[in-house]
Design an enzyme around this catalytic site. Structure first.
Site, PDB file in Angstrom:
ATOM      1  N   LYS A  38     -11.135  15.618 -13.678  1.00 45.67           N
ATOM      2  CA  LYS A  38     -10.465  15.730 -12.385  1.00 45.67           C
ATOM      3  C   LYS A  38      -9.077  15.119 -12.535  1.00 45.67           C
ATOM      4  CE  LYS A  38     -10.236  12.993  -8.877  1.00 45.67           C
ATOM      5  NZ  LYS A  38      -8.784  13.158  -8.626  1.00 45.67           N
ATOM      6  N   GLU A  42      -9.256   2.148 -17.725  1.00 45.90           N
ATOM      7  CA  GLU A  42      -7.878   1.699 -17.955  1.00 45.90           C
ATOM      8  C   GLU A  42      -7.293   1.456 -16.572  1.00 45.90           C
ATOM      9  OE1 GLU A  42      -4.451   1.115 -18.295  1.00 45.90           O
ATOM     10  OE2 GLU A  42      -3.998   3.169 -18.906  1.00 45.90           O
ATOM     11  N   LEU A  43      -7.246   0.193 -16.166  1.00 44.09           N
ATOM     12  CA  LEU A  43      -6.986  -0.108 -14.751  1.00 44.09           C
ATOM     13  C   LEU A  43      -5.634  -0.787 -14.554  1.00 44.09           C
ATOM     14  CD1 LEU A  43     -10.616  -1.236 -13.919  1.00 44.09           C
ATOM     15  CD2 LEU A  43      -9.619   1.053 -13.822  1.00 44.09           C
ATOM     16  N   GLU A  48      -0.564  -5.904  -7.918  1.00 43.59           N
ATOM     17  CA  GLU A  48       0.224  -5.021  -8.777  1.00 43.59           C
ATOM     18  C   GLU A  48       1.247  -4.261  -7.933  1.00 43.59           C
ATOM     19  OE1 GLU A  48      -2.007  -1.768 -10.424  1.00 43.59           O
ATOM     20  OE2 GLU A  48      -0.706  -1.737 -12.179  1.00 43.59           O
ATOM     21  N   PRO A  64      -4.910  14.506 -11.134  1.00 45.59           N
ATOM     22  CA  PRO A  64      -4.329  13.931  -9.919  1.00 45.59           C
ATOM     23  C   PRO A  64      -3.867  15.028  -8.957  1.00 45.59           C
ATOM     24  CG  PRO A  64      -2.759  13.856 -11.730  1.00 45.59           C
ATOM     25  CD  PRO A  64      -3.979  14.509 -12.272  1.00 45.59           C
ATOM     26  N   GLU A  65      -4.449  15.051  -7.777  1.00 45.58           N
ATOM     27  CA  GLU A  65      -4.125  16.107  -6.810  1.00 45.58           C
ATOM     28  C   GLU A  65      -2.662  16.034  -6.366  1.00 45.58           C
ATOM     29  OE1 GLU A  65      -6.866  14.305  -6.739  1.00 45.58           O
ATOM     30  OE2 GLU A  65      -8.418  15.822  -7.084  1.00 45.58           O
ATOM     31  N   TRP A  95      -1.732  10.096 -11.526  1.00 44.24           N
ATOM     32  CA  TRP A  95      -0.533  10.889 -11.291  1.00 44.24           C
ATOM     33  C   TRP A  95       0.705  10.310 -11.971  1.00 44.24           C
ATOM     34  CZ3 TRP A  95       2.441   7.177  -9.267  1.00 44.24           C
ATOM     35  CH2 TRP A  95       1.825   6.175  -8.514  1.00 44.24           C
ATOM     36  N   ASN A  96       0.643   9.094 -12.493  1.00 48.02           N
ATOM     37  CA  ASN A  96       1.902   8.501 -12.979  1.00 48.02           C
ATOM     38  C   ASN A  96       2.344   9.080 -14.328  1.00 48.02           C
ATOM     39  OD1 ASN A  96      -0.238   7.145 -14.181  1.00 48.02           O
ATOM     40  ND2 ASN A  96       0.839   5.190 -14.272  1.00 48.02           N
ATOM     41  N   GLY A 129      -6.623   4.295 -13.372  1.00 49.13           N
ATOM     42  CA  GLY A 129      -6.155   4.174 -11.994  1.00 49.13           C
ATOM     43  C   GLY A 129      -6.254   2.733 -11.547  1.00 49.13           C
TER      44      GLY A 129
HETATM   45  P1  NAD Z   1      -5.485   4.921  -5.483  1.00 47.14           P
HETATM   46  O1  NAD Z   1      -6.261   3.741  -5.892  1.00 47.14           O
HETATM   47  O2  NAD Z   1      -5.800   5.593  -4.195  1.00 47.14           O
HETATM   48  O3  NAD Z   1      -5.542   6.060  -6.600  1.00 47.14           O
HETATM   49  C1  NAD Z   1      -5.294   5.814  -7.960  1.00 47.14           C
HETATM   50  C2  NAD Z   1      -5.778   7.031  -8.743  1.00 47.14           C
HETATM   51  O4  NAD Z   1      -7.189   7.097  -8.660  1.00 47.14           O
HETATM   52  C3  NAD Z   1      -5.302   8.368  -8.173  1.00 47.14           C
HETATM   53  O5  NAD Z   1      -5.036   9.243  -9.252  1.00 47.14           O
HETATM   54  C4  NAD Z   1      -6.469   8.882  -7.338  1.00 47.14           C
HETATM   55  O6  NAD Z   1      -6.540  10.295  -7.289  1.00 47.14           O
HETATM   56  C5  NAD Z   1      -7.639   8.333  -8.090  1.00 47.14           C
HETATM   57  N1  NAD Z   1      -8.770   8.031  -7.251  1.00 47.14           N
HETATM   58  C6  NAD Z   1      -8.761   7.362  -6.073  1.00 47.14           C
HETATM   59  N2  NAD Z   1     -10.007   7.245  -5.588  1.00 47.14           N
HETATM   60  C7  NAD Z   1     -10.822   7.852  -6.489  1.00 47.14           C
HETATM   61  C8  NAD Z   1     -12.228   8.050  -6.577  1.00 47.14           C
HETATM   62  N3  NAD Z   1     -13.067   7.563  -5.649  1.00 47.14           N
HETATM   63  N4  NAD Z   1     -12.719   8.728  -7.632  1.00 47.14           N
HETATM   64  C9  NAD Z   1     -11.911   9.195  -8.596  1.00 47.14           C
HETATM   65  N5  NAD Z   1     -10.580   9.035  -8.579  1.00 47.14           N
HETATM   66  C10 NAD Z   1     -10.035   8.360  -7.547  1.00 47.14           C
HETATM   67  O7  NAD Z   1      -3.994   4.457  -5.460  1.00 47.14           O
HETATM   68  P2  NAD Z   1      -2.645   5.246  -5.376  1.00 47.14           P
HETATM   69  O8  NAD Z   1      -1.924   4.835  -4.142  1.00 47.14           O
HETATM   70  O9  NAD Z   1      -2.776   6.702  -5.669  1.00 47.14           O
HETATM   71  O10 NAD Z   1      -1.973   4.588  -6.626  1.00 47.14           O
HETATM   72  C11 NAD Z   1      -1.532   3.250  -6.582  1.00 47.14           C
HETATM   73  C12 NAD Z   1      -2.396   2.330  -7.361  1.00 47.14           C
HETATM   74  O11 NAD Z   1      -3.084   3.025  -8.360  1.00 47.14           O
HETATM   75  C13 NAD Z   1      -1.528   1.324  -8.060  1.00 47.14           C
HETATM   76  O12 NAD Z   1      -1.575   0.100  -7.381  1.00 47.14           O
HETATM   77  C14 NAD Z   1      -2.089   1.210  -9.437  1.00 47.14           C
HETATM   78  O13 NAD Z   1      -2.874   0.054  -9.553  1.00 47.14           O
HETATM   79  C15 NAD Z   1      -3.045   2.331  -9.582  1.00 47.14           C
HETATM   80  N6  NAD Z   1      -2.725   3.279 -10.643  1.00 47.14           N
HETATM   81  C16 NAD Z   1      -2.877   2.850 -11.904  1.00 47.14           C
HETATM   82  C17 NAD Z   1      -2.600   3.701 -12.944  1.00 47.14           C
HETATM   83  C18 NAD Z   1      -2.747   3.252 -14.358  1.00 47.14           C
HETATM   84  O14 NAD Z   1      -2.116   3.823 -15.228  1.00 47.14           O
HETATM   85  N7  NAD Z   1      -3.602   2.268 -14.631  1.00 47.14           N
HETATM   86  C19 NAD Z   1      -2.168   4.985 -12.682  1.00 47.14           C
HETATM   87  C20 NAD Z   1      -2.031   5.399 -11.357  1.00 47.14           C
HETATM   88  C21 NAD Z   1      -2.330   4.530 -10.332  1.00 47.14           C
END
Ligand code: NAD
Length: 487
Positions: free
Chosen positions: A182, A257-258, A388, A184-185, A158-159, A235
């Site tokens: 899929k 890409e984490l 992070e 970002p919801e 979602w970012n 994510g």
């Molecule tokens: P989160 O770990 O719950 O979700 C991160 C992303 O992953 C979201 O878009 C979510 O929809 C997706 N996701 C979560 N569980 C999933 C699954 N089982 N299968 C597929 N997709 C899934 O965390 P959050 O609170 O939404 O975001 C915060 C954390 O996410 C941050 O600490 C950061 O590390 C990470 N993040 C990283 C990036 C990046 O560009 N690397 C981008 C967004 C979020």
């Protein structure tokens, strides 16, 4: 009139399966909330099991012909995509600000820059070269060819909702793969807008499919399907590892890409005050919700006070507010989970003796606003220095020697980006060779361009997006040896 009073102005949210936009029509739905107001203003349909299977079947069917298209044809579609991105950028950007929160100018920059990413992939996909290996006999010709790996499943965050989806779609489709994506919801409009762009650019049905749902349910179903040959995820490291385990159990290729916790090394020979002001503005971007954001600040003893004064001077004075307001410099966090995470990181740092120099808490009123926060002297083992932050909280600490700061910078399992500020070529060389990171940028922010590879090492992921590496994860290598006669 905005989307809350005029829902027509917001993207018509839908699934996109086999070339058709599919509305809720009795399916499960979830609210989409404006993070600046906390008000739900749209509904997003979730895919049923049957929808997911239909998307997989469509991608599989489409792959049988898309894989054989000429790169010229794929390139032409990606060029049309670039043109449509430029045309539609203002409307897409406004919807990103509504459902994700970033200031409108940043949203516009995110979308507009994607035209370049589409063009880069349009150009590079015509150069997916193989090679000829000199044979041991004149009658033999040995060739290495590179072919699309197959149907891919992508999970985008979602970012940067438009950028991340576009980069994965352009790489997969440019390579000749098809895709179930899929998005970002929490911030869905950009991905639906992207599907409309590919649709209008003439992408054949089934090549790109967009689905929504409960993330773990959707990813579990797609990754388990024998149709899917590769996954790509952006994510958090925790989620990345769980998806990697699912994919690994079936020997599926992956690009990950984490997360990161990117160190910033400011040496005393740097242009300290300009560096501090530049970093404060860089950190402001997307309220710090950037995987490669500068996030652990190590400043040389002799530069420490000057750096903190200049950084805090800019950071504490930021105008925080609704991203649609023209004066806003930093918007809300994308959802309440991030606000809670910021509060708990700051509380832990305080409890461990750190000083909060500005900010430190959520802002009063509606919306997910957190004050720009600078924390001095958080211990290296505090949560703020080890997890992070993904938000506008900045830990700044001192260092004395180059060896010491390298050891501290490399101490975490992350290895995404790193930032160095110095006017010494020798220092720049020395530390860029030794930093454990996929990307090092010296005296500026030089990352995430279409022509440069983006990716991390260690727990920050595997594989690269962008640059000439961009198709590597979507291709398999085939060796063909032919002889003009039977020996
Ligand atoms: P989160 O770990 O719950 O979700 C991160 C992303 O992953 C979201 O878009 C979510 O929809 C997706 N996701 C979560 N569980 C999933 C699954 N089982 N299968 C597929 N997709 C899934 O965390 P959050 O609170 O939404 O975001 C915060 C954390 O996410 C941050 O600490 C950061 O590390 C990470 N993040 C990283 C990036 C990046 O560009 N690397 C981008 C967004 C979020």
């Amino acid at each position: 009139m905005d989307a809350q009073t005029n829902p027509e102005a917001y993207e018509q949210l839908a699934l996109y399966i086999d070339g058709e936009f599919v509305a809720a029509d009795g399916r499960r739905e979830q609210d989409v909330v404006n993070p600046a107001t906390g008000v739900a203003f749209a509904r997003l349909p979730h895919a049923s099991r049957q929808d997911l299977d239909r998307a997989l079947a469509a991608a599989d069917r489409a792959f049988q012909s898309w894989r054989h298209t000429s790169p010229m044809e794929r390139s032409a579609i990606l060029r049309r995509v670039a043109g449509l991105i430029r045309e539609r950028a203002p409307a897409i950007a406004r919807n990103i600000t509504l459902d994700q929160g970033k200031p409108l100018a940043e949203a516009l920059q995110e979308v507009s820059s994607c035209a370049e990413h589409a063009e880069w992939h349009a150009e590079e996909c015509r150069r997916i070269y193989g090679r000829v290996i000199p044979p041991r006999s004149e009658s033999v010709r040995q060739m290495v060819i590179r072919q699309p790996i197959g149907v891919c499943a992508a999970f985008t965050p979602w970012n940067f909702p438009f950028n991340q989806a576009l980069r994965k779609a352009a790489a997969a489709l440019g390579a000749g793969c098809t895709l179930v994506l899929k998005g970002p919801e929490d911030s869905p409009s950009a991905v639906v807008a992207l599907a409309r762009i590919f649709h209008d650019a003439g992408l054949p049905p089934g090549c790109l499919n967009v689905v929504w749902g409960v993330p773990a349910e959707v990813s579990g179903h797609l990754i388990a399907s024998p149709i899917v040959r590769k996954i790509s995820f952006t994510g958090s490291t925790a989620v990345g590892k769980s998806l990697a385990a699912l994919a690994g159990a079936q020997m599926k290729r992956m690009t990950m890409e984490l997360g990161g916790h990117s160190p910033v090394l400011v040496f005393d020979d740097a242009d300290v005050e300009p560096a501090a002001r530049f970093l404060a503005r860089t950190k402001t971007r997307n309220a710090g919700q950037v995987c490669m954001a500068p996030s652990r600040f190590f400043v040389h003893d002799k530069a420490y006070d000057r750096f903190l004064d200049a950084f805090t001077g800019v950071y504490a004075g930021l105008r925080v507010g609704d991203g649609l307001a023209p004066q806003t410099q930093m918007g809300p966090l994308a959802h309440d989970r991030r606000v809670e995470a910021m509060q708990s990181l700051v509380a832990d740092a305080r409890a461990r003796g750190a000083a909060v120099l500005c900010g430190g808490d959520r802002l009063a009123g509606a919306g997910n606003f957190f004050a720009p926060t600078v924390v001095a002297n958080a211990p290296d083992d505090s949560r703020l220095m080890t997890e992070e932050p993904f938000g506008p909280v900045v830990p700044v600490t001192r260092f004395g020697s180059t060896d010491e700061v390298l050891a501290r910078a490399n101490a975490l399992p992350y290895g995404l980006a790193s930032y160095v500020f110095t006017n010494s070529l020798a220092t720049a060389h020395h530390v860029s060779n030794r930093l454990e990171a996929g990307m090092v940028t010296i005296n500026h922010f030089g990352l995430a361009l279409a022509e440069t590879p983006l990716g991390g090492v260690k727990d920050s992921g595997m594989g690269s997006e962008g640059g000439t590496e961009t198709f590597d994860g979507y291709l398999v290598t085939k060796f063909v040896s032919e002889s003009s006669r039977v020996p």
